[in-house]
Design a protein around this motif. Structure first.
Motif, PDB file in Angstrom:
ATOM      1  N   LYS A  57       0.943  -1.432  -0.109  1.00 42.21           N
ATOM      2  CA  LYS A  57       0.103  -0.066  -0.258  1.00 42.21           C
ATOM      3  C   LYS A  57       1.089   1.590   0.096  1.00 42.21           C
ATOM      4  O   LYS A  57       0.587   2.682  -0.399  1.00 42.21           O
ATOM      5  N   GLN A  58       1.862   1.305   0.875  1.00 40.92           N
ATOM      6  CA  GLN A  58       2.958   2.382   0.151  1.00 40.92           C
ATOM      7  C   GLN A  58       3.208   2.440  -0.740  1.00 40.92           C
ATOM      8  O   GLN A  58       3.382   2.211  -2.038  1.00 40.92           O
ATOM      9  N   THR A  59       3.262   4.480  -1.276  1.00 44.94           N
ATOM     10  CA  THR A  59       3.050   4.820  -2.578  1.00 44.94           C
ATOM     11  C   THR A  59       4.170   4.462  -2.686  1.00 44.94           C
ATOM     12  O   THR A  59       4.201   4.149  -4.717  1.00 44.94           O
ATOM     13  N   ASN A  60       5.329   4.209  -2.745  1.00 45.82           N
ATOM     14  CA  ASN A  60       6.759   4.358  -3.363  1.00 45.82           C
ATOM     15  C   ASN A  60       6.865   2.483  -4.162  1.00 45.82           C
ATOM     16  O   ASN A  60       7.593   2.455  -4.267  1.00 45.82           O
ATOM     17  N   PRO A 126      -1.300  16.572   5.052  1.00 46.32           N
ATOM     18  CA  PRO A 126      -2.235  15.330   5.832  1.00 46.32           C
ATOM     19  C   PRO A 126      -3.442  15.407   5.096  1.00 46.32           C
ATOM     20  O   PRO A 126      -4.248  16.827   5.034  1.00 46.32           O
ATOM     21  N   SER A 127      -4.481  14.488   3.878  1.00 47.75           N
ATOM     22  CA  SER A 127      -4.722  15.229   3.484  1.00 47.75           C
ATOM     23  C   SER A 127      -5.274  13.497   3.064  1.00 47.75           C
ATOM     24  O   SER A 127      -5.231  12.213   2.729  1.00 47.75           O
ATOM     25  N   THR A 128      -6.792  14.013   1.518  1.00 52.25           N
ATOM     26  CA  THR A 128      -7.332  12.393   1.060  1.00 52.25           C
ATOM     27  C   THR A 128      -8.565  12.123   0.988  1.00 52.25           C
ATOM     28  O   THR A 128      -8.279  13.517  -0.184  1.00 52.25           O
ATOM     29  N   MET A 129      -9.228  11.144   0.095  1.00 54.42           N
ATOM     30  CA  MET A 129     -10.222  11.530  -1.202  1.00 54.42           C
ATOM     31  C   MET A 129     -11.452  10.509  -0.397  1.00 54.42           C
ATOM     32  O   MET A 129     -10.812   9.641   0.155  1.00 54.42           O
ATOM     33  N   ALA A 130     -12.472  10.463  -1.113  1.00 55.90           N
ATOM     34  CA  ALA A 130     -13.455   9.909  -1.307  1.00 55.90           C
ATOM     35  C   ALA A 130     -14.627   9.707  -1.886  1.00 55.90           C
ATOM     36  O   ALA A 130     -14.108  10.323  -3.171  1.00 55.90           O
ATOM     37  N   PRO A 194      -9.094   4.964   1.596  1.00 59.58           N
ATOM     38  CA  PRO A 194      -7.980   4.147   2.269  1.00 59.58           C
ATOM     39  C   PRO A 194      -7.038   4.485   1.572  1.00 59.58           C
ATOM     40  O   PRO A 194      -5.970   3.668   1.305  1.00 59.58           O
ATOM     41  N   VAL A 195      -6.400   5.817   1.322  1.00 57.94           N
ATOM     42  CA  VAL A 195      -5.604   7.126   0.843  1.00 57.94           C
ATOM     43  C   VAL A 195      -4.526   7.490   1.095  1.00 57.94           C
ATOM     44  O   VAL A 195      -5.105   8.192   2.765  1.00 57.94           O
ATOM     45  N   GLY A 196      -2.856   7.601   1.218  1.00 58.28           N
ATOM     46  CA  GLY A 196      -2.599   8.839   2.064  1.00 58.28           C
ATOM     47  C   GLY A 196      -2.642   9.816   1.347  1.00 58.28           C
ATOM     48  O   GLY A 196      -1.683  10.905   2.542  1.00 58.28           O
ATOM     49  N   GLY A 197      -3.325  10.840   0.769  1.00 59.85           N
ATOM     50  CA  GLY A 197      -2.994  11.396   0.542  1.00 59.85           C
ATOM     51  C   GLY A 197      -4.142  12.305  -1.048  1.00 59.85           C
ATOM     52  O   GLY A 197      -4.403  10.992  -1.111  1.00 59.85           O
ATOM     53  N   ALA A 198      -4.274  13.388  -0.808  1.00 64.59           N
ATOM     54  CA  ALA A 198      -5.195  13.893  -2.092  1.00 64.59           C
ATOM     55  C   ALA A 198      -4.576  14.517  -3.354  1.00 64.59           C
ATOM     56  O   ALA A 198      -4.296  15.315  -3.829  1.00 64.59           O
ATOM     57  N   PHE A 199      -4.643  13.443  -3.742  1.00 68.52           N
ATOM     58  CA  PHE A 199      -4.169  12.793  -5.124  1.00 68.52           C
ATOM     59  C   PHE A 199      -4.378  13.460  -6.417  1.00 68.52           C
ATOM     60  O   PHE A 199      -5.674  13.513  -6.115  1.00 68.52           O
TER      61      PHE A 199
END
Length: 298
Positions: A57-60, A126-130, A194-199
């Protein structure tokens, strides 16, 4: 004349064990994975084959893993000759290998830079998506604009996945408020992901600057067929234009619905999804009712 489109998935399609069957069955794929391990400086193949869901799940890790799997799947299709290609977000890099714009090694280097830059941007902000279901696109956009005006924080439409499924992206507070308002407006669901940020939002601006420098210095070849790019949702063949759209993609919306509609309008009647999972198979079916085959799903 009927045309054959090849499409490539983005982040979220990963799973433990991905690519192992391709690695075992095709010596050329084994070589590709070993080349990837060398380029990245660690054995990503081990993480893909036996790593935990958490590690993947780690973006990198996620982004290079999906890219490698997708290109490997494409290369195992005998006589694959796309008439057009497209990729969902990260998948655009796989598409650009499939149509000859980028070599595998150069694309993987860019994907790695993109993933690390996005990871840093996520940690700094800190950010997210929905995901918003069963609400017209225009209504989702209207609510995002109202919440931005009210809070002064970022929230935008980010992924136009298919009719009735739009993903929004922004700060945690703005996303939470937007979800409440989406449900009040009649959305079937407004679910934080459950994502790490606001892509695909302005919050990715620091990552965009870092990626832009790498893309601008890279050699982009003339494609063998057009790529339907996320930010413009139309056929693009000019290497400079492809570069600009790829850079803008980090902070711009993924117009997947519109891209598939444009491909169908330009003659696509057959779609092949290359990579892990069957996410795009479902989306293309909902957008165009078109038949989709998959390749390399495990």
């Amino acid at each position: 004349m009927a045309k054959h489109a090849f499409v490539f998935p983005g982040q979220g399609a990963q799973f433990s064990g991905m690519g192992k069957n391709l690695y075992d069955a095709h010596p050329s794929v084994k070589d590709l994975f070993e080349q990837a391990n060398e380029i990245l400086g660690f054995r990503i193949s081990d993480i893909m084959f036996t790593g935990s869901d958490e590690a993947l799940k780690q973006t990198n890790i996620t982004q290079p893993a999906i890219f490698i799997h997708s290109v490997a799947a494409f290369k195992t299709i005998e006589g694959a000759m796309p008439d057009m290609v497209a990729g969902h977000s990260l998948g655009e890099f796989s598409a650009l290998v499939a149509n000859g714009v980028l070599s595998f090694d150069k694309a993987l280097q860019l994907v790695s830079i993109r993933a690390q830059a996005m990871q840093k941007a996520c940690e700094a902000n800190p950010s997210t998506m929905a995901a918003v279901l069963n609400l017209p696109d225009e209504k989702v956009e209207e609510i995002c604009a109202a919440v931005q005006a009210e809070t002064g924080e970022v929230v935008v439409a980010a992924n136009y996945n298919c009719p009735g499924q739009l993903v929004i992206s922004g700060s945690v507070a703005a996303i939470d408020l937007a979800c409440i308002k989406m449900k009040e407006a009649g959305a079937k669901r407004a679910l934080v992901l459950p994502v790490g940020g606001a892509f695909h939002s302005p919050l990715m601006e620091p990552a965009k600057a870092e990626l832009a420098a790498a893309i601008e210095s890279a050699v982009f070849n003339t494609p063998t067929c057009p790529v339907y790019q996320n930010t413009v949702a139309k056929a693009v063949s000019d290497p400079m234009e492809i570069k600009n759209n790829l850079i803008n993609q980090l902070t711009g919306a993924v117009k997947w619905t519109q891209s598939v509609q444009a491909m169908v309008a330009d003659g696509a009647s057959e779609f092949t999804e290359c990579g892990p999972g069957k996410v795009l198979q479902g989306l293309v079916g909902k957008i165009a009712g078109a038949a989709v085959t998959t390749n390399g799903v495990s």
